[in-house]
Write an enzyme that holds these catalytic residues in place. Sequence first.
Site, PDB file in Angstrom:
ATOM      1  N   HIS A  13      21.305   6.271  25.257  1.00  0.00           N
ATOM      2  CA  HIS A  13      20.212   6.877  25.933  1.00  0.00           C
ATOM      3  C   HIS A  13      19.279   7.753  25.151  1.00  0.00           C
ATOM      4  O   HIS A  13      19.667   8.904  24.560  1.00  0.00           O
ATOM      5  CB  HIS A  13      20.932   7.885  27.015  1.00  0.00           C
ATOM      6  CG  HIS A  13      20.025   8.693  27.804  1.00  0.00           C
ATOM      7  ND1 HIS A  13      20.391   8.712  29.254  1.00  0.00           N
ATOM      8  CD2 HIS A  13      19.081   9.190  27.864  1.00  0.00           C
ATOM      9  CE1 HIS A  13      19.552   9.268  29.881  1.00  0.00           C
ATOM     10  NE2 HIS A  13      18.689   9.793  28.827  1.00  0.00           N
ATOM     11  N   HIS A  15      14.946   9.250  24.418  1.00  0.00           N
ATOM     12  CA  HIS A  15      13.475   9.165  24.962  1.00  0.00           C
ATOM     13  C   HIS A  15      12.615   9.301  23.720  1.00  0.00           C
ATOM     14  O   HIS A  15      12.862  10.236  22.887  1.00  0.00           O
ATOM     15  CB  HIS A  15      13.550  10.731  25.581  1.00  0.00           C
ATOM     16  CG  HIS A  15      14.076  10.797  27.205  1.00  0.00           C
ATOM     17  ND1 HIS A  15      13.590  10.581  28.357  1.00  0.00           N
ATOM     18  CD2 HIS A  15      15.317  11.060  27.092  1.00  0.00           C
ATOM     19  CE1 HIS A  15      14.279  10.597  29.013  1.00  0.00           C
ATOM     20  NE2 HIS A  15      15.669  11.112  28.663  1.00  0.00           N
ATOM     21  N   ARG A  17       9.262   8.813  24.003  1.00  0.00           N
ATOM     22  CA  ARG A  17       7.902   9.046  24.484  1.00  0.00           C
ATOM     23  C   ARG A  17       6.700   7.919  23.944  1.00  0.00           C
ATOM     24  O   ARG A  17       7.390   6.945  23.976  1.00  0.00           O
ATOM     25  CB  ARG A  17       7.393  10.298  23.927  1.00  0.00           C
ATOM     26  CG  ARG A  17       8.485  11.501  24.195  1.00  0.00           C
ATOM     27  CD  ARG A  17       8.820  11.792  25.631  1.00  0.00           C
ATOM     28  NE  ARG A  17       9.624  12.893  25.858  1.00  0.00           N
ATOM     29  CZ  ARG A  17      10.547  13.407  26.665  1.00  0.00           C
ATOM     30  NH1 ARG A  17      10.561  12.422  27.590  1.00  0.00           N
ATOM     31  NH2 ARG A  17      11.014  14.360  26.801  1.00  0.00           N
ATOM     32  N   LYS A  99      16.785   2.096  35.119  1.00  0.00           N
ATOM     33  CA  LYS A  99      17.096   3.327  35.086  1.00  0.00           C
ATOM     34  C   LYS A  99      16.882   3.917  36.592  1.00  0.00           C
ATOM     35  O   LYS A  99      15.746   3.757  37.145  1.00  0.00           O
ATOM     36  CB  LYS A  99      16.231   4.418  34.172  1.00  0.00           C
ATOM     37  CG  LYS A  99      16.605   5.876  34.153  1.00  0.00           C
ATOM     38  CD  LYS A  99      17.970   6.203  33.716  1.00  0.00           C
ATOM     39  CE  LYS A  99      18.133   7.613  34.080  1.00  0.00           C
ATOM     40  NZ  LYS A  99      17.626   8.532  32.886  1.00  0.00           N
ATOM     41  N   HIS A 136      20.855   8.652  36.651  1.00  0.00           N
ATOM     42  CA  HIS A 136      20.719  10.334  36.131  1.00  0.00           C
ATOM     43  C   HIS A 136      21.174  10.880  37.675  1.00  0.00           C
ATOM     44  O   HIS A 136      20.894  10.717  38.753  1.00  0.00           O
ATOM     45  CB  HIS A 136      19.303  10.796  36.205  1.00  0.00           C
ATOM     46  CG  HIS A 136      19.135  12.103  35.907  1.00  0.00           C
ATOM     47  ND1 HIS A 136      18.713  12.597  34.870  1.00  0.00           N
ATOM     48  CD2 HIS A 136      19.572  13.259  36.845  1.00  0.00           C
ATOM     49  CE1 HIS A 136      18.675  13.996  34.997  1.00  0.00           C
ATOM     50  NE2 HIS A 136      19.183  14.340  36.120  1.00  0.00           N
ATOM     51  N   HIS A 174      24.452  10.714  30.684  1.00  0.00           N
ATOM     52  CA  HIS A 174      24.450  12.277  30.309  1.00  0.00           C
ATOM     53  C   HIS A 174      25.476  13.010  31.312  1.00  0.00           C
ATOM     54  O   HIS A 174      25.265  14.172  31.821  1.00  0.00           O
ATOM     55  CB  HIS A 174      23.385  12.982  29.885  1.00  0.00           C
ATOM     56  CG  HIS A 174      22.257  12.684  31.069  1.00  0.00           C
ATOM     57  ND1 HIS A 174      22.438  12.843  32.421  1.00  0.00           N
ATOM     58  CD2 HIS A 174      21.032  12.341  30.964  1.00  0.00           C
ATOM     59  CE1 HIS A 174      21.368  12.460  32.930  1.00  0.00           C
ATOM     60  NE2 HIS A 174      20.435  12.063  32.032  1.00  0.00           N
ATOM     61  N   LEU A 219      18.476  18.878  31.334  1.00  0.00           N
ATOM     62  CA  LEU A 219      19.019  18.406  32.529  1.00  0.00           C
ATOM     63  C   LEU A 219      19.898  17.106  32.421  1.00  0.00           C
ATOM     64  O   LEU A 219      19.258  16.253  31.819  1.00  0.00           O
ATOM     65  CB  LEU A 219      17.907  18.115  33.493  1.00  0.00           C
ATOM     66  CG  LEU A 219      17.188  19.268  34.014  1.00  0.00           C
ATOM     67  CD1 LEU A 219      15.980  18.928  34.794  1.00  0.00           C
ATOM     68  CD2 LEU A 219      18.162  20.171  34.780  1.00  0.00           C
ATOM     69  N   ASP A 247      20.222  11.400  24.848  1.00  0.00           N
ATOM     70  CA  ASP A 247      19.405  11.914  25.481  1.00  0.00           C
ATOM     71  C   ASP A 247      18.291  12.902  24.785  1.00  0.00           C
ATOM     72  O   ASP A 247      17.918  13.799  25.294  1.00  0.00           O
ATOM     73  CB  ASP A 247      19.949  12.894  26.793  1.00  0.00           C
ATOM     74  CG  ASP A 247      18.930  13.054  27.795  1.00  0.00           C
ATOM     75  OD1 ASP A 247      17.930  12.300  27.875  1.00  0.00           O
ATOM     76  OD2 ASP A 247      19.476  14.034  28.490  1.00  0.00           O
ATOM     77  N   HIS A 251       9.883  17.581  23.385  1.00  0.00           N
ATOM     78  CA  HIS A 251       8.957  18.225  23.999  1.00  0.00           C
ATOM     79  C   HIS A 251       8.195  19.185  22.921  1.00  0.00           C
ATOM     80  O   HIS A 251       8.975  19.803  22.176  1.00  0.00           O
ATOM     81  CB  HIS A 251       9.335  19.059  25.329  1.00  0.00           C
ATOM     82  CG  HIS A 251       9.845  18.323  26.262  1.00  0.00           C
ATOM     83  ND1 HIS A 251       9.064  17.804  27.280  1.00  0.00           N
ATOM     84  CD2 HIS A 251      11.138  18.314  26.714  1.00  0.00           C
ATOM     85  CE1 HIS A 251       9.845  17.363  28.208  1.00  0.00           C
ATOM     86  NE2 HIS A 251      10.976  17.402  27.954  1.00  0.00           N
TER      87      HIS A 251
HETATM   88  O1  DOR Z   1      16.756  17.365  29.413  1.00  0.00           O
HETATM   89  C1  DOR Z   1      16.523  16.240  30.040  1.00  0.00           C
HETATM   90  N1  DOR Z   1      15.272  15.733  29.630  1.00  0.00           N
HETATM   91  N2  DOR Z   1      16.693  15.492  30.892  1.00  0.00           N
HETATM   92  C2  DOR Z   1      16.359  14.553  31.490  1.00  0.00           C
HETATM   93  O2  DOR Z   1      16.849  13.879  32.491  1.00  0.00           O
HETATM   94  C3  DOR Z   1      14.860  13.919  31.226  1.00  0.00           C
HETATM   95  C4  DOR Z   1      14.550  14.393  29.659  1.00  0.00           C
HETATM   96  C5  DOR Z   1      13.166  14.270  29.442  1.00  0.00           C
HETATM   97  O3  DOR Z   1      12.490  13.168  29.709  1.00  0.00           O
HETATM   98  O4  DOR Z   1      12.672  15.283  29.070  1.00  0.00           O
HETATM   99 ZN    ZN Z   2      17.525  11.491  29.469  1.00  0.00          ZN
END
Ligand code: DOR
Ligand code: ZN
Length: 345
Positions: A13, A15, A17, A99, A136, A174, A219, A247, A251
Site C-alpha cells: 500500500h 502513495h 503521487r 481500490k 479503505h 491499514h 487516516l 501507506d 504531502h
Molecule cells: O493518511 C492517509 N493519507 N490516509 C489515506 O487514506 C490517504 C492518504 C493520502 O493519500 O494522503
Molecule cells: Zn493510503
Amino acid sequence: MTQITLRRPDDWHLHLRDGAMLRAVAPESARHFGRAIIMPNLVPPVVTGDQAAAYRDRILAALPEGSAFKPLMTLYLTETTDPDDLARAHGDGLITAVKLYPAGATTNSASGVRDFDRVRPVLERMAEIGCPLCVHGEVVDADIDIFDREAVFIDRVLDPIRRATPGLKVVMEHITTAQGVDYARAGGDRLGATITTHHLVINRNAILVGGIKPHYYCLPVAKREEHRLALRAAATSGDPSFFLGTDSAPHVDPLKESACGCAGCFTATNTLSILAEVFEQEGALDRLEAFTSLNGPRFYGLPAAEDRVTLTKGAPVAYPAKIDTADGAVTVFDPMMPLHWHVTP
Ligand code: DOR
Ligand code: ZN
C-alpha cells in the site's frame, strides 16, 4: 542477533503521487522495496485501464537508472467503473487490484463510492476473475465518531459485502483497531489486512499530547494504545493474514502544517529500520520476513522475491528529516526513538 537477511520486502500500500512529488519519492521506495501496490487517488483518480498504463509509465520513468522496482497498479473504484475495462486491465496484467474509497473518507476520495449496492456487479465480476479489492475501511457518517469509523465500517459495510460476494478477495487496508485485527484473523484465505509502519509506533497521544503534531495525523487516525498493541501482536505473529502496507503518503509541509492539514505520514525513507526496531522490541525478528516479504505475495498469488536485503545492527541510523521535492519539503516520519538497523543495499 545483529544481522538479519530477508527476501526483498514489498509494500502492499503506497502513495507515489505524480509529477515532481513522484520523481522525489519514487527513489525512496525503490531503494529497499521490490514491488508496491500503487494507490490510484491522484487528481483526477486513476479509473480506467488506459490511465493505469499511463501512470505506470510515469512511475517507471521516475525510477533511478537500473532500478528493478515494480509498481503493481490499481484502479480507483467508482459507481460508474466499467467492469469490462477492469477485467481487461486485470487479464492483461496491467492492474493487480482495485481500490475502494468510501466517498469523503480521505484524501482525494470524492469520486469514491456512496452507495455500495451500485458497485455490486463490479465486485461480482472481480470475484469471478480473481481480482482483489483493497478497502479503505471507514464509514463517513457525520454521527459516527472518527475513532469508531473503522469498527463500524466492518459491521455495516465490509461484512455485508463479503457475505454478498463470498468469492471476492479483500484486503483491509491499514487496519488500526483490535476489531480490525480480529476480523482479519478470522476471515480465511480470501481476507488479508495491511498494517502500516507508523500505526505500529504511534497511538493517538502522539498526535495530540503537548501540542498538535500534524506529521502524525493520517487516516485512519491512530487509536488508543490498546489498539496499537493489538496491531503489534498481529504484525509480529507471523499469521499470513497480515502484511506490510506502509501507506507512505507524502504531502509537502505547508499542506500538513496548516489550519486544515492533510492526512498522511511519509515513511518510505526509514520504514525498514523502524520495522526491524519494532520486531526486535517484540522479540520477533525471526518473523519480520513473513510480514515484509512472504505474507503479501502469498495473499496476492505472486512469487516471493528471490533477491535479498540485509539489516545490520549498529550505531543509530542517520536519515534525512525532510525530503526535498520541486514542490517543497516533505517531512520524514519521526518514530521518536533511535533506529539501529542499517539496510543494505
Ligand atoms: O493518511 C492517509 N493519507 N490516509 C489515506 O487514506 C490517504 C492518504 C493520502 O493519500 O494522503
Ligand atoms: Zn493510503
